[in-house]
Enzyme design. Structure first.
Site, short mmCIF file in Angstrom:
data_model
loop_
_atom_site.label_atom_id
_atom_site.label_comp_id
_atom_site.label_asym_id
_atom_site.label_seq_id
_atom_site.Cartn_x
_atom_site.Cartn_y
_atom_site.Cartn_z
N GLY A 170 42.35 45.25 77.41
CA GLY A 170 41.23 46.15 77.23
C GLY A 170 41.55 47.39 76.40
CB SER B 268 43.45 43.45 72.79
OG SER B 268 43.24 44.53 73.70
CG HIS C 114 43.16 40.15 85.84
ND1 HIS C 114 43.15 41.51 85.61
CD2 HIS C 114 42.82 39.58 84.66
CE1 HIS C 114 42.80 41.74 84.35
NE2 HIS C 114 42.59 40.59 83.75
N GLY D 148 39.22 38.76 77.77
CA GLY D 148 38.28 39.62 78.49
C GLY D 148 37.13 40.03 77.59
N GLY D 149 37.25 41.21 76.99
CA GLY D 149 36.16 41.81 76.21
C GLY D 149 35.50 40.85 75.21
CD GLU E 8 40.97 44.28 84.75
OE1 GLU E 8 40.08 43.54 85.20
OE2 GLU E 8 41.12 44.50 83.53
CD GLU F 60 45.39 38.42 81.27
OE1 GLU F 60 44.55 38.14 80.42
OE2 GLU F 60 45.09 38.97 82.34
CG ASN G 84 38.58 37.95 83.51
OD1 ASN G 84 37.63 37.90 84.30
ND2 ASN G 84 39.63 38.73 83.70
CD1 TRP G 85 32.80 35.96 80.56
CD2 TRP G 85 30.93 35.63 81.75
NE1 TRP G 85 32.10 34.94 79.96
CE2 TRP G 85 30.94 34.72 80.67
CE3 TRP G 85 29.84 35.59 82.63
CZ2 TRP G 85 29.92 33.79 80.46
CZ3 TRP G 85 28.83 34.67 82.42
CH2 TRP G 85 28.87 33.79 81.34
CE LYS G 86 38.89 42.00 82.06
NZ LYS G 86 39.80 43.06 81.65
C1 PEP Z 1 41.84 40.26 80.67
O1 PEP Z 1 41.42 41.14 81.38
O2 PEP Z 1 42.19 39.17 81.16
C2 PEP Z 1 41.94 40.54 79.25
C3 PEP Z 1 42.84 39.90 78.58
O3 PEP Z 1 41.09 41.50 78.73
P1 PEP Z 1 40.92 41.91 77.18
O4 PEP Z 1 40.84 40.62 76.40
O5 PEP Z 1 39.65 42.68 77.14
O6 PEP Z 1 42.12 42.69 76.81
#
Ligand code: PEP
Length: 248
Positions: A172, A212, A94, A233-234, A96, A166, A9-11
Site C-alpha cells: 500500500g 504495490s 496478512h 491489494g490496491g 495487517e 509481502e 485482496n480487496w480488504k
Molecule cells: C496486500 O495487502 O496484500 C497488498 C499487496 O496490497 P498492495 O497491493 O495495495 O500493496
C-alpha cells in the site's frame, strides 16, 4: 509446471453493488490457460461475488477465518462456514492481521490447521518490515515466520498452501520490491522448503509476491523464475488494472 496466479485482496473495501460490479468485470476477463485468478473478497459479499463470477474460472478467497470451528466467538467467521459456502481459499497471516489484530505465528499455525481440516486452501502471507530488511535480516525473519506458521505441516498438506511474500514496506505504499529483491526472497523460500521437505515439494510450491503490484511492474516481477504471480491489494480494486495484471 507451476501455474501463474493473480490473487486480489480487496480488504475492507467496496459496497455490495460495487463488489458485484467489480467481480462481474473480472469474470469477463479472458484468463490465460496457465493462470489462476482468485478474488479475496469481504466475507459479507462472498455469496454475491460467487453469483457474479458463476461460469467463469475465477475462484474465491476469504480474507480470514477463526482457529476454532464453532462456538461463542461473536463476529467471527469459521473455516467450516467458508467451506459450506464453497469458498476455495482463505488468506491467513496478512501483515495487517498480524499488526492490527495481534495474530501471532502460533495462532496462524492453528488457523492454518483448521482451514486445511475443512478442505480450504490457504494463501499464507509472510514478509518483513523495513527495519528488518535494512538490518539485512529479512531472509531469517521470513524463515522464522514459515517455520512457526507452516513448517509443522506434512509435505502432502503443502499442496493446499500458496505462500505470499509481502514485504510490509511495499504494501500500500507504492514502493515495490525490485525484481531482484523479490527473486532473492522467493528463491530463498523455495530453498527453505527444499531443506525442510524435498525438491519436488519445493518445485511445486506457488510463491506469490505482494506489495504495490501494478500493471506497470507486474510483467517484470512475474517473469522472475521463482515468482509465481501476485497477491494484489490496491490494484485489484479497479477492474482494468486487475485485468492487466491477470494478462501479465
Ligand atoms: C496486500 O495487502 O496484500 C497488498 C499487496 O496490497 P498492495 O497491493 O495495495 O500493496
Amino acid at each position: 509446471m507451476r501455474k501463474k496466479i493473480a490473487a486480489g485482496n480487496w480488504k475492507m473495501n467496496k459496497t455490495q453493488s460495487e463488489a458485484i460490479e467489480l467481480a462481474g468485470a473480472i469474470a469477463d476477463v479472458v484468463i490465460p490457460d496457465n493462470t489462476m485468478v482468485i478474488l479475496g473478497v469481504p466475507a459479507v459479499f462472498i455469496s454475491d461475488v460467487q453469483t457474479a463470477v458463476e461460469g467463469s474460472a475465477v475462484q474465491i478467497a476469504a480474507q480470514n477465518c477463526h482457529q476454532e470451528l464453532s462456538g461463542a466467538y461473536t463476529g467471527e467467521i469459521s473455516a467450516s462456514m467458508l467451506q459450506s459456502m464453497g469458498v476455495e481459499f482463505v488468506i491467513l497471516g496478512h501483515s495487517e492481521r498480524r499488526e492490527y489484530f495481534g495474530e501471532s505465528d502460533e495462532l496462524l499455525a492453528k488457523k492454518t490447521n483448521t482451514a486445511l481440516s475443512q478442505g480450504l486452501k490457504v494463501i499464507f502471507c509472510c514478509g518483513e518490515a523495513l527495519p528488518v530488511r535494512e538490518a539485512g535480516k529479512h531472509i531469517d525473519f521470513v524463515k522464522n515466520q514459515l517455520e512457526k506458521g507452516l513448517f509443522h505441516l506434512g509435505a502432502d498438506d503443502l499442496d493446499s498452501i500458496i505462500i505470499a511474500y509481502e514485504p510490509i514496506w511495499a504494501i500500500g505504499t507504492g514502493v515495490t520490491a525490485s525484481d531482484e529483491q523479490a527473486q532473492e526472497m522467493h528463491e530463498a523460500i523455495r530453498s527453505m522448503i527444499e531443506a525442510k521437505y524435498d525438491i519436488e515439494t519445493a518445485a511445486k510450491m506457488h510463491i506469490l509476491y505482494g506489495g504495490s503490484v501494478k500493471p506497470s511492474n507486474a510483467t517484470e516481477l512475474f517473469a522472475q523464475p521463482d515468482v509465481d504471480g501476485g497477491l494484489v491489494g490496491g490494484a485489484s480494486l479497479k477492474a482494468s488494472d486487475f485485468a492487466a495484471i491477470i494478462k501479465a
